[in-house]
Design a protein around this motif. Structure first.
Motif, short mmCIF file in Angstrom:
data_model
loop_
_atom_site.label_atom_id
_atom_site.label_comp_id
_atom_site.label_asym_id
_atom_site.label_seq_id
_atom_site.Cartn_x
_atom_site.Cartn_y
_atom_site.Cartn_z
N TRP A 1 -41.73 -106.04 -66.93
CA TRP A 1 -40.57 -106.01 -67.99
C TRP A 1 -40.83 -105.49 -68.98
N LEU A 2 -41.94 -106.10 -69.86
CA LEU A 2 -42.59 -106.02 -70.35
C LEU A 2 -42.86 -104.36 -71.04
N SER A 3 -44.31 -104.30 -69.32
CA SER A 3 -44.78 -102.72 -69.71
C SER A 3 -43.74 -101.66 -69.41
N ARG A 4 -41.75 -102.43 -69.09
CA ARG A 4 -41.27 -100.81 -68.67
C ARG A 4 -41.20 -100.50 -69.62
N SER A 5 -39.89 -101.45 -70.74
CA SER A 5 -39.22 -101.50 -71.72
C SER A 5 -40.64 -101.95 -72.57
N GLY A 6 -41.89 -101.96 -73.16
CA GLY A 6 -42.13 -102.73 -74.29
C GLY A 6 -42.04 -101.61 -75.88
N SER A 7 -42.04 -99.92 -74.99
CA SER A 7 -41.75 -99.22 -76.36
C SER A 7 -40.72 -98.65 -76.36
N GLY A 8 -39.39 -99.45 -75.99
CA GLY A 8 -38.47 -99.27 -76.33
C GLY A 8 -37.66 -100.27 -77.17
N LEU A 9 -37.84 -101.57 -77.37
CA LEU A 9 -38.69 -102.41 -77.37
C LEU A 9 -38.94 -102.88 -79.32
N GLY A 10 -40.37 -102.07 -79.29
CA GLY A 10 -40.79 -101.90 -80.23
C GLY A 10 -39.80 -100.93 -80.90
N LEU A 11 -39.31 -99.52 -80.47
CA LEU A 11 -38.39 -98.79 -81.45
C LEU A 11 -37.33 -99.97 -81.97
N LEU A 12 -36.49 -100.89 -81.30
CA LEU A 12 -35.72 -101.64 -81.58
C LEU A 12 -35.85 -101.83 -83.12
N PHE A 13 -37.27 -103.04 -82.77
CA PHE A 13 -37.52 -103.52 -83.62
C PHE A 13 -37.83 -102.97 -84.78
N GLY A 14 -38.43 -102.11 -84.47
CA GLY A 14 -38.79 -101.29 -85.89
C GLY A 14 -37.38 -100.56 -86.66
N TYR A 15 -36.49 -100.57 -86.07
CA TYR A 15 -35.36 -99.65 -85.99
C TYR A 15 -34.37 -100.60 -87.05
N GLY B 1 -46.15 -117.27 -93.80
CA GLY B 1 -44.61 -117.21 -94.08
C GLY B 1 -44.21 -115.94 -94.10
N ALA B 2 -44.64 -114.96 -93.77
CA ALA B 2 -44.06 -112.99 -93.65
C ALA B 2 -44.50 -113.13 -92.00
N ALA B 3 -45.05 -113.59 -91.23
CA ALA B 3 -45.83 -113.01 -90.02
C ALA B 3 -44.48 -113.54 -89.27
N LEU B 4 -44.33 -115.40 -90.01
CA LEU B 4 -43.16 -115.74 -89.04
C LEU B 4 -42.01 -115.08 -89.50
N ARG B 5 -41.58 -114.69 -90.57
CA ARG B 5 -40.39 -114.75 -90.36
C ARG B 5 -39.91 -112.47 -89.65
N LEU B 6 -40.94 -112.40 -88.89
CA LEU B 6 -41.57 -111.01 -88.59
C LEU B 6 -40.71 -111.92 -87.16
N LEU B 7 -42.04 -112.47 -86.88
CA LEU B 7 -41.95 -113.58 -85.48
C LEU B 7 -40.07 -113.42 -85.33
N SER B 8 -39.68 -114.36 -86.23
CA SER B 8 -38.17 -114.78 -86.43
C SER B 8 -37.67 -113.71 -85.69
N LEU B 9 -37.23 -112.45 -86.99
CA LEU B 9 -37.43 -111.15 -86.11
C LEU B 9 -37.70 -110.95 -84.67
N GLY B 10 -38.41 -111.07 -84.62
CA GLY B 10 -39.14 -111.12 -82.67
C GLY B 10 -38.55 -111.09 -82.27
N ALA B 11 -37.98 -112.56 -82.47
CA ALA B 11 -37.20 -113.11 -80.91
C ALA B 11 -35.65 -113.35 -81.28
N LEU B 12 -35.87 -112.58 -82.30
CA LEU B 12 -33.85 -111.73 -82.24
C LEU B 12 -33.86 -110.33 -80.79
N VAL B 13 -35.08 -109.59 -81.21
CA VAL B 13 -34.89 -108.61 -80.73
C VAL B 13 -34.80 -108.45 -79.17
N VAL B 14 -36.40 -109.52 -79.43
CA VAL B 14 -36.64 -110.11 -77.37
C VAL B 14 -35.30 -110.76 -76.77
#
Lengths: 688, 269
Positions: free
Chosen positions: B6-20, B242-255
């Motif tokens: 799943w990650l291999s297929r959609s990882g780039s799209g996931l990254g794009l959505l996270f970045g956006y 702290g910054a890393a954890l907050r980015l992680l929190s956003l990552g959790a939402l994107v996932v």
């Protein structure tokens, strides 16, 4: 002196002083945009009377005995006995009333005139002082859709010969204001000697407006307040504290005994000042008789379709009235009253009455809510009554507090509103803290807001635009009145407590409240109590804060730290001149901080230093000078310094300059941390 | 499909959505961060000062930033509408990757998303409108419901029920909109037929999966934020963690969001 000041202000208002201070000019063709023939009016407020200290010291100290309840007065000097009957015509929203008034002259001199306040005439037409003074925001700013007024039909001086008709002896308008009829002079046929008694008999019809402010009707709800002809308070010098009813003003009256019979359609819920001593139902009507001594007003509600609950808190019987489906709100109200009675009673003397009625007006009658009368309060709000938002508690406790700061301490609400609203706003903070802790205004997981912080916000948002100690009719806007009288007084007293000790200010105001119970104290009595318990510095700070737009801003203006080394340089010693080129570290560190105090309030304050090794040191500064330099030697470098770390000086105008960090995370990292914090939150909304 | 595939297929799209999402979030965050920094930046506790009991510093920030906050608040609805509509590209790209039978490169997926932009915009606008209307109706009934509660416990129950119903309603709307977007991308449908298709194809099972993903995302997000709060920001290391954890929190939402899109893609294709 305060009496003289009050009298002077009353006379100024009565004589149209605001217009005397007004400058009118014709701006014909004045510069660009001027309109030929246009007339503009500039109105400035009268100056705030500055109390000089000695005249403001009332005779004799209150004494430490008044730190307890035993020594406080138990009854008022009753100036009048008032028997009223009120029959509600529910279709016309009219009270048909009869008043038998037995009045005793409380002054030191004979009195030849009385002033009658017919407050409902404030809603008679749009030219009354009240409706002319609609100031654009806040309660009372809308025009009534259904006018209200009181028609005096008979005024008779009762004597042995059947009575003297005084209708011709009563003025038609408020003094100096031909458009207002809320303050009428009644010339008596003869002087009333000090201590002598007269009897007046009055009949009247009071038409309630739709609820505008405090009083009126909506549907089957009737809040019947300021509904009968009330004699203005007579001061010891024989003058009356009378005034045209202004929108921002409340009231002032003498203590007396009330005996009131209320007649309403059967099925109406009635809640009123005092104790219900009898009731009967006949002919589709319900009649209830209420009696109360030692109070200075009487109000009631008559309400079709309300729900009611009764509860007992100690010796006090509560009568709670609310719209249908407000059972949860009633329970929160009951709990707040129970906590408040205990809290206020402990701090300012026990509640002396047997009853307390609490009326929660319906949703479309909010302007009748949030008001106080003797032994009756109105609350409100809470259509969204989440526990997290403590609006019900805050409003209930505030109005309950007025049983002390207005009810038992019958201060002049017109000329010195800070003595009731301001002191009560300060006092409520302590009682709400007992109920909700730091979350006395709002409590969510990880987020709490106290009423203290809310008052600080209000106090500083109003800034120092005006003095606190103004008469209510002299404030520029309703917003200034609210922020200065309520919030800034509360924040000022909190600041004084923070600087001089909570126990000191608590004891001073407790002594003031017990000592002047059933009296009419003024600002000098409050200042004297602060002086007696806390000393002249405390009283002076209070005076500056109340009368002189006092302000304060504490700031750290310099901070530094350096390793301590043995000194080097050229030294002339006994053995000759020695040049020391290298220095050795002692292992200790010097730290220094310079704190500035801007403003006119001088308040003692804490300064705290934090060191890299985690240790902290706290030092007290008197706050007298414009600045102080503090130097320390420590085993570790200084990491940060904070002035007033516990936010004890609520009036401190800026908090961004209260702290300085030295060994903090580098600025770019802090910025990154903040950005991730906010960015991650905002990104929530960016996720479709 | 396992997680790696799943990650291999959609990882780039996931990254794009996270970045956006991250960049879109920065727009309102940047000025707020500057104002906040001005008020609490010198306090020993940094941003943690804002959460101290009593809320003195929090209200101080509000007081000293009243004008700026008012400007931000006025701009907020426009920003919200803009980022929601602009999100059709990164979100469409991720759906395109998830709905395609073959592995699709990010570039191809973005191109497909751009080609289908008009119907995707229509679906997105319909979703936005439905959310606004549903929120208004819901708020009205929720306000009335709390008054009816007869006790504190009852009131809490009403509040919990209201929150749960609101969350479930939002998930349902989201599933339909996502599935419709997947129909647009996978079957070249127009917006209207795609929405009708989506309504036909949605199942209780898919709805439950969407709800579970939302719950997982919110819990992980809150946990990461809490940990960041506990860590603090006094030192450089703490600020970084702290910054890393907050980015992680956003990552959790994107996932979590990507899981929802996967469910929708399955429903649609």
């Amino acid at each position: 002196m305060a009496h003289r000041r009050g009298a002077a202000v009353a006379e100024l208002v009565a004589a149209g002083a605001m217009t005397a201070l007004a400058v009118t000019w014709a701006s014909a063709g004045v510069g660009a945009g001027g309109h030929a023939g246009a007339t503009s009016t500039l109105t400035e407020p009268p100056p705030v009377a500055m109390p000089s200290w000695e005249p403001y010291r009332p005779p004799g100290p209150l004494g430490a005995a008044l730190d307890r309840d035993d020594a406080m007065p138990t009854t008022a000097a009753s100036v009048h006995r008032t028997r009223l009957s009120a029959k509600l015509d529910e279709a016309r929203h009219v009270i048909v009333g009869r008043e038998a008034l037995t009045w005793t002259n409380p002054a030191r001199v004979p009195v030849r005139e009385l002033y009658l306040h017919l407050y409902l005439n404030a809603f008679k037409n749009e030219r009354t002082a009240f409706l002319r003074s609609r100031l654009g925001d806040g309660r009372g700013s809308k025009m009534p859709r259904d006018w209200g007024y009181t028609d005096l039909t008979t005024v008779t001086l009762v004597d042995g010969a059947g009575g003297v008709d005084l209708r011709g002896a009563i003025a038609r308008h408020s003094p100096g204001d031909p458009e207002d009829e809320t303050d009428l002079r009644l010339e008596l046929p003869s002087e009333v000697a000090p201590g002598a008694t007269i009897e007046l008999s009055l009949t009247f019809e009071s038409k309630l407006p739709d609820v505008v402010e405090r009083t009126g009707w909506v549907g089957g709800f009737h809040m019947v307040a300021q509904w009968f002809p009330k004699v203005a308070r007579v001061r010891p010098d024989g003058s009356s504290n009378h005034f045209a009813f202004h929108r921002l003003s409340e009231f002032d009256a003498d203590f007396g005994d009330y005996d009131v019979t209320i007649d309403v359609p059967d099925g109406y819920v009635v809640a009123a000042t005092g104790k219900r001593v009898s009731e009967r139902r006949a002919g589709g009507r319900f009649e209830a008789r209420y009696v109360q001594q030692n109070v200075h007003d009487f109000a009631f509600t008559a309400w079709a379709g309300a729900v009611e609950a009764r509860a007992r808190v100690g010796d006090v019987e509560l009568h709670l009235v609310a719209p249908p489906h407000h059972e949860a709100v009633l329970e929160r109200t009951r709990a707040s009253v129970a906590a408040g009675l205990a809290c206020y009673g402990r701090r300012f003397g026990r509640y002396p009455y047997e009853t307390l009625a609490v009326v929660h007006p319906p949703r479309d009658a909010e302007e009748a809510g949030g008001m106080e009368y003797p032994t009756l309060i109105t609350t409100g709000g809470a259509s969204l009554a989440f526990d997290a938002v403590r609006f019900v508690e805050a409003l209930t406790v505030h109005e309950l507090g007025h049983q002390w700061f207005y009810g038992l301490l019958a201060t002049d609400e017109h000329h010195e509103p800070f003595l009731d609203e301001g002191l009560n706003s300060w006092a409520e903070q302590g009682c709400l803290r007992e109920i909700g802790g730091d979350a006395s205004a709002l409590g969510l997981p990880g987020l709490s807001v106290s009423v203290d912080a809310m008052h600080r916000l209000g106090a500083l948002s109003g800034g120092r635009d005006d003095a606190i100690a103004r008469g209510s009719a002299d404030f520029a806007t309703a917003s200034h009145y609210g922020r200065l009288v309520y919030s800034r007084t509360a924040a000022l007293l909190s600041s004084l407590a923070g600087a001089y000790g909570d126990d000191v200010v608590e004891r001073a105001i407790g002594r003031y409240a017990r000592g002047h119970r059933f009296g009419h104290p003024d600002a000098r009595h409050l200042l004297a109590a602060l002086d007696e318990v806390g000393g002249p510095a405390l009283a002076e700070a209070a005076k500056i804060g109340l009368f002189e737009r006092g302000w304060i801003d504490l700031a750290i203006v310099d901070v530094g730290t350096a390793p301590r080394r043995s000194p080097h340089g050229v030294f002339d010693r006994e053995g000759g001149r020695e040049t020391v080129k290298t220095t050795d570290a002692t292992g200790e560190h010097d730290a220094w901080v310079v704190v500035a105090r801007r403003g006119t309030l001088e308040l003692p304050v804490d300064i705290e230093l934090g060191f890299v090794d985690g240790t902290r040191r706290r030092v007290r500064w008197s706050g007298r000078g414009p600045w102080v330099r503090m130097s320390q030697t420590a085993a570790s470098p200084l990491a940060w310094a904070v002035v007033d770390p516990d936010h004890r000086i609520a009036l401190d105008e800026r908090l961004d300059n209260n702290a300085r960090r030295l060994a903090a995370a580098p600025a770019p990292l802090r910025a990154l941390e903040r950005l991730t914090h906010l960015g991650a939150t905002a990104a929530l909304f960016a996720l479709p | 499909m396992n997680a790696r595939a799943w990650l291999s297929r959609s990882g780039s799209g996931l990254g794009l959505l996270f970045g956006y999402a991250w960049l879109a979030g920065l727009v309102p965050a940047l000025p707020l961060a500057l104002w906040l920094g001005g008020v609490v930046g010198q306090w020993p506790g940094g941003e943690r000062t804002l959460a101290e009991p009593g809320g003195v510093m929090l209200l101080e920030v509000l007081r000293s930033s009243t004008r700026e906050l008012a400007v931000t608040a006025r701009a907020w609805p426009a920003w919200l509408a803009l980022v929601s509509l602009a999100a059709i590209v990164p979100q469409g790209a991720l759906i395109a990757q998830l709905a395609s039978r073959e592995r699709a490169s990010l570039l191809d997926a973005v191109a497909r998303s751009v080609r289908c932009a008009p119907p995707l915009l229509a679906v997105s606008a319909a979703h936005l409108l439905a959310r606004v209307v549903a929120a208004a109706v819901f708020a009205f009934f929720a306000a009335s419901a709390t008054v009816m509660a007869r006790s504190r416990l009852g009131e809490l129950a009403v509040v919990a029920a209201v929150a749960a119903l609101g969350g479930l309603g939002a998930c349902a709307l989201r599933l339909v909109a996502d599935a419709a977007a997947a129909r647009v991308l996978a079957a070249d449908r127009r917006a209207g037929p795609a929405l009708l298709d989506a309504l036909d194809r949605c199942s209780w099972r898919a709805f439950a999966q969407v709800v579970a993903a939302a719950a997982l995302g919110v819990v992980t997000w809150a946990l990461a934020l809490y940990l960041a709060h506990v860590v603090g920001s006094e030192t450089g290391a703490q600020a970084l963690v702290g910054a890393a954890l907050r980015l992680l929190s956003l990552g959790a939402l994107v996932v979590a969001r990507a899981i929802q899109l996967t469910v929708a893609a399955r429903v649609a294709v």
